[in-house]
Design a protein around this motif. Structure first.
Motif, PDB file in Angstrom:
ATOM      1  N   GLU A  30       0.678  -1.205  -0.033  1.00  0.00           N
ATOM      2  CA  GLU A  30       0.069  -0.037  -0.050  1.00  0.00           C
ATOM      3  C   GLU A  30       0.721   1.253  -0.017  1.00  0.00           C
ATOM      4  OE1 GLU A  30      -3.982   2.033   2.342  1.00  0.00           O
ATOM      5  OE2 GLU A  30      -2.780   0.344   3.143  1.00  0.00           O
ATOM      6  N   VAL A  31       1.897   1.255   0.878  1.00  0.00           N
ATOM      7  CA  VAL A  31       2.745   2.451   1.044  1.00  0.00           C
ATOM      8  C   VAL A  31       3.701   2.473  -0.312  1.00  0.00           C
ATOM      9  CG1 VAL A  31       4.900   3.417   2.165  1.00  0.00           C
ATOM     10  CG2 VAL A  31       2.871   2.313   3.412  1.00  0.00           C
ATOM     11  N   GLU A  32       4.067   1.265  -0.846  1.00  0.00           N
ATOM     12  CA  GLU A  32       5.025   1.378  -1.886  1.00  0.00           C
ATOM     13  C   GLU A  32       4.303   1.699  -3.050  1.00  0.00           C
ATOM     14  OE1 GLU A  32       8.607   0.893  -3.866  1.00  0.00           O
ATOM     15  OE2 GLU A  32       8.343   0.972  -2.003  1.00  0.00           O
ATOM     16  N   ALA A  33       2.927   1.314  -3.518  1.00  0.00           N
ATOM     17  CA  ALA A  33       2.235   1.506  -4.660  1.00  0.00           C
ATOM     18  C   ALA A  33       1.877   3.262  -4.528  1.00  0.00           C
ATOM     19  CB  ALA A  33       1.061   0.793  -4.463  1.00  0.00           C
ATOM     20  N   TYR A  34       1.664   3.487  -3.296  1.00  0.00           N
ATOM     21  CA  TYR A  34       1.295   5.085  -3.119  1.00  0.00           C
ATOM     22  C   TYR A  34       2.580   5.895  -3.852  1.00  0.00           C
ATOM     23  CZ  TYR A  34      -0.344   9.497  -1.352  1.00  0.00           C
ATOM     24  OH  TYR A  34      -0.776  10.837  -1.173  1.00  0.00           O
ATOM     25  N   ALA A  35       3.802   5.828  -3.235  1.00  0.00           N
ATOM     26  CA  ALA A  35       4.908   6.357  -3.410  1.00  0.00           C
ATOM     27  C   ALA A  35       5.355   6.208  -4.845  1.00  0.00           C
ATOM     28  CB  ALA A  35       5.995   5.992  -2.577  1.00  0.00           C
ATOM     29  N   ARG A  36       5.044   4.938  -5.598  1.00  0.00           N
ATOM     30  CA  ARG A  36       5.650   4.888  -6.854  1.00  0.00           C
ATOM     31  C   ARG A  36       5.043   5.013  -7.955  1.00  0.00           C
ATOM     32  NH1 ARG A  36      10.001   5.855  -4.246  1.00  0.00           N
ATOM     33  NH2 ARG A  36      11.161   4.479  -3.244  1.00  0.00           N
ATOM     34  N   LEU A  37       3.674   4.386  -7.909  1.00  0.00           N
ATOM     35  CA  LEU A  37       2.641   4.203  -8.869  1.00  0.00           C
ATOM     36  C   LEU A  37       1.885   5.769  -9.148  1.00  0.00           C
ATOM     37  CD1 LEU A  37       1.250   0.842  -8.503  1.00  0.00           C
ATOM     38  CD2 LEU A  37       2.814   1.408 -10.105  1.00  0.00           C
ATOM     39  N   LYS A  38       2.209   6.349 -10.304  1.00  0.00           N
ATOM     40  CA  LYS A  38       1.785   7.607 -10.291  1.00  0.00           C
ATOM     41  C   LYS A  38       0.866   7.465 -12.089  1.00  0.00           C
ATOM     42  CE  LYS A  38       3.705   9.517  -6.813  1.00  0.00           C
ATOM     43  NZ  LYS A  38       2.898   9.589  -5.564  1.00  0.00           N
ATOM     44  N   PRO A  39      -0.137   8.456 -11.748  1.00  0.00           N
ATOM     45  CA  PRO A  39      -0.972   8.550 -13.077  1.00  0.00           C
ATOM     46  C   PRO A  39       0.038   9.103 -14.255  1.00  0.00           C
ATOM     47  CG  PRO A  39      -2.025   9.740 -11.170  1.00  0.00           C
ATOM     48  CD  PRO A  39      -0.662   9.496 -10.717  1.00  0.00           C
ATOM     49  N   GLY A  40      -0.158   8.332 -15.449  1.00  0.00           N
ATOM     50  CA  GLY A  40       0.703   8.669 -16.441  1.00  0.00           C
ATOM     51  C   GLY A  40       1.801   7.733 -16.627  1.00  0.00           C
ATOM     52  N   MET A  41       2.185   7.020 -15.636  1.00  0.00           N
ATOM     53  CA  MET A  41       3.278   6.081 -15.722  1.00  0.00           C
ATOM     54  C   MET A  41       2.974   5.035 -17.137  1.00  0.00           C
ATOM     55  SD  MET A  41       4.251   4.688 -12.224  1.00  0.00           S
ATOM     56  CE  MET A  41       5.711   3.774 -12.705  1.00  0.00           C
ATOM     57  N   THR A  42       3.797   4.649 -17.605  1.00  0.00           N
ATOM     58  CA  THR A  42       3.712   3.859 -19.034  1.00  0.00           C
ATOM     59  C   THR A  42       3.601   2.478 -18.536  1.00  0.00           C
ATOM     60  OG1 THR A  42       6.180   3.311 -19.356  1.00  0.00           O
ATOM     61  CG2 THR A  42       4.882   5.326 -20.383  1.00  0.00           C
ATOM     62  N   GLU A  43       3.088   1.517 -19.225  1.00  0.00           N
ATOM     63  CA  GLU A  43       2.842  -0.017 -18.894  1.00  0.00           C
ATOM     64  C   GLU A  43       4.208  -0.485 -18.607  1.00  0.00           C
ATOM     65  OE1 GLU A  43       0.847  -4.090 -20.609  1.00  0.00           O
ATOM     66  OE2 GLU A  43       0.858  -2.209 -21.821  1.00  0.00           O
ATOM     67  N   ALA A  44       5.446  -0.335 -19.349  1.00  0.00           N
ATOM     68  CA  ALA A  44       6.651  -0.775 -19.091  1.00  0.00           C
ATOM     69  C   ALA A  44       7.227  -0.221 -17.993  1.00  0.00           C
ATOM     70  CB  ALA A  44       7.634  -0.354 -20.427  1.00  0.00           C
ATOM     71  N   GLN A  45       6.931   1.167 -17.317  1.00  0.00           N
ATOM     72  CA  GLN A  45       7.443   1.437 -16.189  1.00  0.00           C
ATOM     73  C   GLN A  45       6.856   0.740 -15.033  1.00  0.00           C
ATOM     74  OE1 GLN A  45       6.412   5.461 -16.926  1.00  0.00           O
ATOM     75  NE2 GLN A  45       8.657   6.357 -16.889  1.00  0.00           N
ATOM     76  N   ILE A  46       5.551   0.498 -15.381  1.00  0.00           N
ATOM     77  CA  ILE A  46       4.909  -0.225 -14.185  1.00  0.00           C
ATOM     78  C   ILE A  46       5.393  -1.594 -14.287  1.00  0.00           C
ATOM     79  CG2 ILE A  46       2.507  -1.264 -13.535  1.00  0.00           C
ATOM     80  CD1 ILE A  46       1.141   1.134 -15.235  1.00  0.00           C
ATOM     81  N   LEU A  47       5.440  -2.154 -15.310  1.00  0.00           N
ATOM     82  CA  LEU A  47       5.952  -3.841 -15.432  1.00  0.00           C
ATOM     83  C   LEU A  47       7.350  -3.617 -14.563  1.00  0.00           C
ATOM     84  CD1 LEU A  47       4.529  -5.044 -18.607  1.00  0.00           C
ATOM     85  CD2 LEU A  47       3.643  -5.468 -16.080  1.00  0.00           C
ATOM     86  N   SER A  48       8.148  -2.827 -15.033  1.00  0.00           N
ATOM     87  CA  SER A  48       9.575  -2.773 -14.299  1.00  0.00           C
ATOM     88  C   SER A  48       9.569  -2.652 -12.773  1.00  0.00           C
ATOM     89  CB  SER A  48      10.430  -1.430 -14.939  1.00  0.00           C
ATOM     90  OG  SER A  48      11.573  -1.264 -14.255  1.00  0.00           O
ATOM     91  N   TRP A  49       8.586  -1.688 -12.152  1.00  0.00           N
ATOM     92  CA  TRP A  49       8.439  -1.683 -10.996  1.00  0.00           C
ATOM     93  C   TRP A  49       7.878  -2.972 -10.257  1.00  0.00           C
ATOM     94  CZ3 TRP A  49       3.855  -2.234  -7.988  1.00  0.00           C
ATOM     95  CH2 TRP A  49       3.988  -1.956  -6.852  1.00  0.00           C
ATOM     96  N   ALA A  50       7.051  -3.662 -10.969  1.00  0.00           N
ATOM     97  CA  ALA A  50       6.425  -4.711 -10.566  1.00  0.00           C
ATOM     98  C   ALA A  50       7.729  -6.021 -10.554  1.00  0.00           C
ATOM     99  CB  ALA A  50       5.287  -5.327 -11.510  1.00  0.00           C
ATOM    100  N   GLY A  51       8.363  -5.884 -11.543  1.00  0.00           N
ATOM    101  CA  GLY A  51       9.652  -6.908 -11.492  1.00  0.00           C
ATOM    102  C   GLY A  51      10.645  -6.721 -10.496  1.00  0.00           C
ATOM    103  N   SER A  52      10.685  -5.495 -10.084  1.00  0.00           N
ATOM    104  CA  SER A  52      11.790  -5.073  -8.811  1.00  0.00           C
ATOM    105  C   SER A  52      11.198  -5.677  -7.724  1.00  0.00           C
ATOM    106  CB  SER A  52      12.087  -3.657  -8.728  1.00  0.00           C
ATOM    107  OG  SER A  52      10.899  -2.899  -8.288  1.00  0.00           O
TER     108      SER A  52
END
Length: 110
Positions: A30-52
């Motif tokens: 919850e904390v990590e998603a709020y801090a890192r997932l921001k509107p307008g992020m590309t799908e590749a950026q989201i998947l990179s965050w998920a992979g990390s």
């Protein structure tokens, strides 16, 4: 005997409640998603965050991205679910950029 029956019934009525480890995992994401997932992020950026964070990807047939945290084995009294996990559902806009996300909970239940 009456006490044992009362405890058994109480645990069954409680259902698949969250264990401490599961609550910790959900709080972290919850904390990590709020801090890192921001509107307008590309799908590749989201998947990179998920992979990390070693998040697995699942699909339910929708266009949403469903990310699953590693499962947590649950024990008594957190039955009937034997394995639970944090789920993040990401909705993309028409340009395949982050529109919104929702945290939830899933599990493999008996």
């Amino acid at each position: 005997m009456k006490l044992a029956l009362a405890l058994f019934l109480a645990s069954m009525l409680a259902g698949c409640s969250a264990s401490r480890a599961e609550k910790d995992q959900q709080d972290f994401f919850e904390v990590e998603a709020y801090a890192r997932l921001k509107p307008g992020m590309t799908e590749a950026q989201i998947l990179s965050w998920a992979g990390s964070h070693e998040l697995g990807r699942a699909s339910d047939g929708s266009t949403d991205i469903i990310l699953l945290a590693p499962g947590i084995d649950t024990r008594w009294p957190h039955i009937p679910c034997a394995r639970t996990f944090t789920q993040i559902r990401i909705t993309l806009d028409g340009q395949r950029k982050l529109a919104s996300y929702r945290l939830g909970r899933g599990g493999v239940c008996l």
